[in-house]
Design a protein around this motif. Structure first.
Motif, PDB file in Angstrom:
ATOM      1  N   ASN A  40     -12.467 -21.761   3.688  1.00 12.07           N
ATOM      2  CA  ASN A  40     -13.249 -20.563   3.400  1.00 12.07           C
ATOM      3  C   ASN A  40     -14.684 -20.867   2.977  1.00 12.07           C
ATOM      4  O   ASN A  40     -15.387 -19.984   2.508  1.00 12.07           O
ATOM      5  N   GLY A  41     -15.103 -22.093   3.122  1.00 16.03           N
ATOM      6  CA  GLY A  41     -16.489 -22.451   2.837  1.00 16.03           C
ATOM      7  C   GLY A  41     -16.837 -22.503   1.362  1.00 16.03           C
ATOM      8  O   GLY A  41     -17.994 -22.320   1.000  1.00 16.03           O
ATOM      9  N   ILE A  42     -15.842 -22.733   0.525  1.00 14.15           N
ATOM     10  CA  ILE A  42     -16.084 -22.828  -0.917  1.00 14.15           C
ATOM     11  C   ILE A  42     -16.070 -24.307  -1.273  1.00 14.15           C
ATOM     12  O   ILE A  42     -15.024 -24.933  -1.288  1.00 14.15           O
ATOM     13  N   ARG A  43     -17.227 -24.865  -1.544  1.00 12.69           N
ATOM     14  CA  ARG A  43     -17.317 -26.295  -1.815  1.00 12.69           C
ATOM     15  C   ARG A  43     -17.299 -26.610  -3.308  1.00 12.69           C
ATOM     16  O   ARG A  43     -16.877 -27.661  -3.718  1.00 12.69           O
ATOM     17  N   SER A  44     -17.766 -25.711  -4.107  1.00 11.16           N
ATOM     18  CA  SER A  44     -17.890 -25.956  -5.534  1.00 11.16           C
ATOM     19  C   SER A  44     -16.548 -25.765  -6.236  1.00 11.16           C
ATOM     20  O   SER A  44     -15.823 -24.798  -5.975  1.00 11.16           O
ATOM     21  N   SER A  45     -16.215 -26.679  -7.137  1.00 15.72           N
ATOM     22  CA  SER A  45     -14.964 -26.544  -7.873  1.00 15.72           C
ATOM     23  C   SER A  45     -15.035 -25.370  -8.850  1.00 15.72           C
ATOM     24  O   SER A  45     -14.022 -24.722  -9.123  1.00 15.72           O
ATOM     25  N   ARG A  46     -16.209 -25.076  -9.360  1.00 16.69           N
ATOM     26  CA  ARG A  46     -16.361 -23.896 -10.231  1.00 16.69           C
ATOM     27  C   ARG A  46     -16.121 -22.607  -9.456  1.00 16.69           C
ATOM     28  O   ARG A  46     -15.480 -21.683  -9.950  1.00 16.69           O
ATOM     29  N   THR A  53      -9.654 -15.575  -9.942  1.00 11.13           N
ATOM     30  CA  THR A  53      -9.663 -14.280 -10.622  1.00 11.13           C
ATOM     31  C   THR A  53      -9.905 -13.124  -9.653  1.00 11.13           C
ATOM     32  O   THR A  53      -9.596 -11.988  -9.980  1.00 11.13           O
ATOM     33  N   ARG A  54     -10.453 -13.410  -8.474  1.00 12.00           N
ATOM     34  CA  ARG A  54     -10.797 -12.355  -7.534  1.00 12.00           C
ATOM     35  C   ARG A  54      -9.838 -12.189  -6.376  1.00 12.00           C
ATOM     36  O   ARG A  54      -9.690 -11.093  -5.859  1.00 12.00           O
ATOM     37  N   ASN A  55      -9.213 -13.263  -5.949  1.00 12.29           N
ATOM     38  CA  ASN A  55      -8.487 -13.257  -4.688  1.00 12.29           C
ATOM     39  C   ASN A  55      -6.986 -13.403  -4.920  1.00 12.29           C
ATOM     40  O   ASN A  55      -6.525 -14.376  -5.505  1.00 12.29           O
ATOM     41  N   ILE A  56      -6.229 -12.453  -4.412  1.00  9.55           N
ATOM     42  CA  ILE A  56      -4.775 -12.474  -4.580  1.00  9.55           C
ATOM     43  C   ILE A  56      -4.150 -13.616  -3.787  1.00  9.55           C
ATOM     44  O   ILE A  56      -3.154 -14.191  -4.210  1.00  9.55           O
ATOM     45  N   GLU A  57      -4.762 -13.987  -2.646  1.00 13.70           N
ATOM     46  CA  GLU A  57      -4.240 -15.111  -1.867  1.00 13.70           C
ATOM     47  C   GLU A  57      -4.218 -16.395  -2.692  1.00 13.70           C
ATOM     48  O   GLU A  57      -3.269 -17.167  -2.638  1.00 13.70           O
ATOM     49  N   VAL A  58      -5.282 -16.612  -3.438  1.00  8.85           N
ATOM     50  CA  VAL A  58      -5.366 -17.835  -4.243  1.00  8.85           C
ATOM     51  C   VAL A  58      -4.367 -17.780  -5.387  1.00  8.85           C
ATOM     52  O   VAL A  58      -3.751 -18.791  -5.726  1.00  8.85           O
ATOM     53  N   ASN A  63       0.730 -20.226  -7.325  1.00  9.36           N
ATOM     54  CA  ASN A  63       1.955 -19.849  -8.051  1.00  9.36           C
ATOM     55  C   ASN A  63       1.650 -19.325  -9.453  1.00  9.36           C
ATOM     56  O   ASN A  63       2.328 -19.664 -10.418  1.00  9.36           O
ATOM     57  N   ASN A  64       0.595 -18.547  -9.561  1.00 10.75           N
ATOM     58  CA  ASN A  64       0.138 -17.970 -10.831  1.00 10.75           C
ATOM     59  C   ASN A  64      -0.242 -19.017 -11.872  1.00 10.75           C
ATOM     60  O   ASN A  64      -0.249 -18.739 -13.060  1.00 10.75           O
ATOM     61  N   LEU A  65      -0.525 -20.220 -11.434  1.00 15.10           N
ATOM     62  CA  LEU A  65      -1.096 -21.235 -12.312  1.00 15.10           C
ATOM     63  C   LEU A  65      -2.605 -21.195 -12.118  1.00 15.10           C
ATOM     64  O   LEU A  65      -3.086 -20.917 -11.021  1.00 15.10           O
ATOM     65  N   ARG A  66      -3.334 -21.491 -13.160  1.00 13.15           N
ATOM     66  CA  ARG A  66      -4.784 -21.349 -13.084  1.00 13.15           C
ATOM     67  C   ARG A  66      -5.473 -22.662 -13.474  1.00 13.15           C
ATOM     68  O   ARG A  66      -5.824 -22.857 -14.631  1.00 13.15           O
ATOM     69  N   PRO A  67      -5.699 -23.548 -12.497  1.00 16.08           N
ATOM     70  CA  PRO A  67      -6.379 -24.802 -12.825  1.00 16.08           C
ATOM     71  C   PRO A  67      -7.853 -24.557 -13.128  1.00 16.08           C
ATOM     72  O   PRO A  67      -8.493 -23.698 -12.522  1.00 16.08           O
ATOM     73  N   LYS A  68      -8.364 -25.300 -14.065  1.00 14.87           N
ATOM     74  CA  LYS A  68      -9.777 -25.199 -14.428  1.00 14.87           C
ATOM     75  C   LYS A  68     -10.618 -25.950 -13.401  1.00 14.87           C
ATOM     76  O   LYS A  68     -10.112 -26.762 -12.626  1.00 14.87           O
TER      77      LYS A  68
END
Length: 135
Positions: A40-46, A53-58, A63-68
């Motif tokens: 999807n062209g997202i290169r930055s880890s931030r 927080t925005r995309n339900i696919e992610v 699996n509802n885990l949220r890596p920093k």
């Protein structure tokens, strides 16, 4: 090849410091997140961490885990050769399935700014007019 065997074959490992610490995210989750960002062209880890927080696919992919963002960046840094091997295996698989051909394609990223004012461009009619004026 099954996913578990693939991760073991490519030597993806987590880093556990102490027993009291929380366990690391599974490398398959971080690899899937990295591939999602790549596609999807997202290169930055931030930005990848923010995409959660925005995309339900992610959210589903993680699996509802949220890596920093730092976890994603460390995964990239620590497993650069393994990620490269995943891409090489994908290309080999696509060649085997005849999805892509083995051709070299070179793309030059140079950009030139066009400067074509009415005075600077010449057409056949303008050249004939100039020659008639000179002669």
């Amino acid at each position: 090849m099954q996913a578990g065997r693939l991760y073991r074959a490519l030597n993806f490992r987590g880093k556990y410091t102490q027993e009291a610490c929380r366990p690391n995210y599974h490398p398959s989750l971080l690899l899937a997140l990295y591939l999602y960002g790549y596609l999807n062209g997202i290169r930055s880890s931030r930005k990848m961490a923010q995409e959660y927080t925005r995309n339900i696919e992610v959210m589903w992919l993680c699996n509802n885990l949220r890596p920093k963002y730092h976890t994603i960046a460390d995964f990239r840094k620590r497993h650069a050769t393994q990620i490269r091997a995943v891409f090489l295996q994908f290309v080999a698989l696509m060649c085997q399935w005849k999805g892509v051909g083995k051709k070299n394609i070179a793309i030059d990223g140079t950009r030139f700014r066009a400067q074509n004012s009415r005075k600077a461009n010449y057409s056949e009619e303008k050249i004939r007019h100039q020659l008639a004026y000179i002669i």
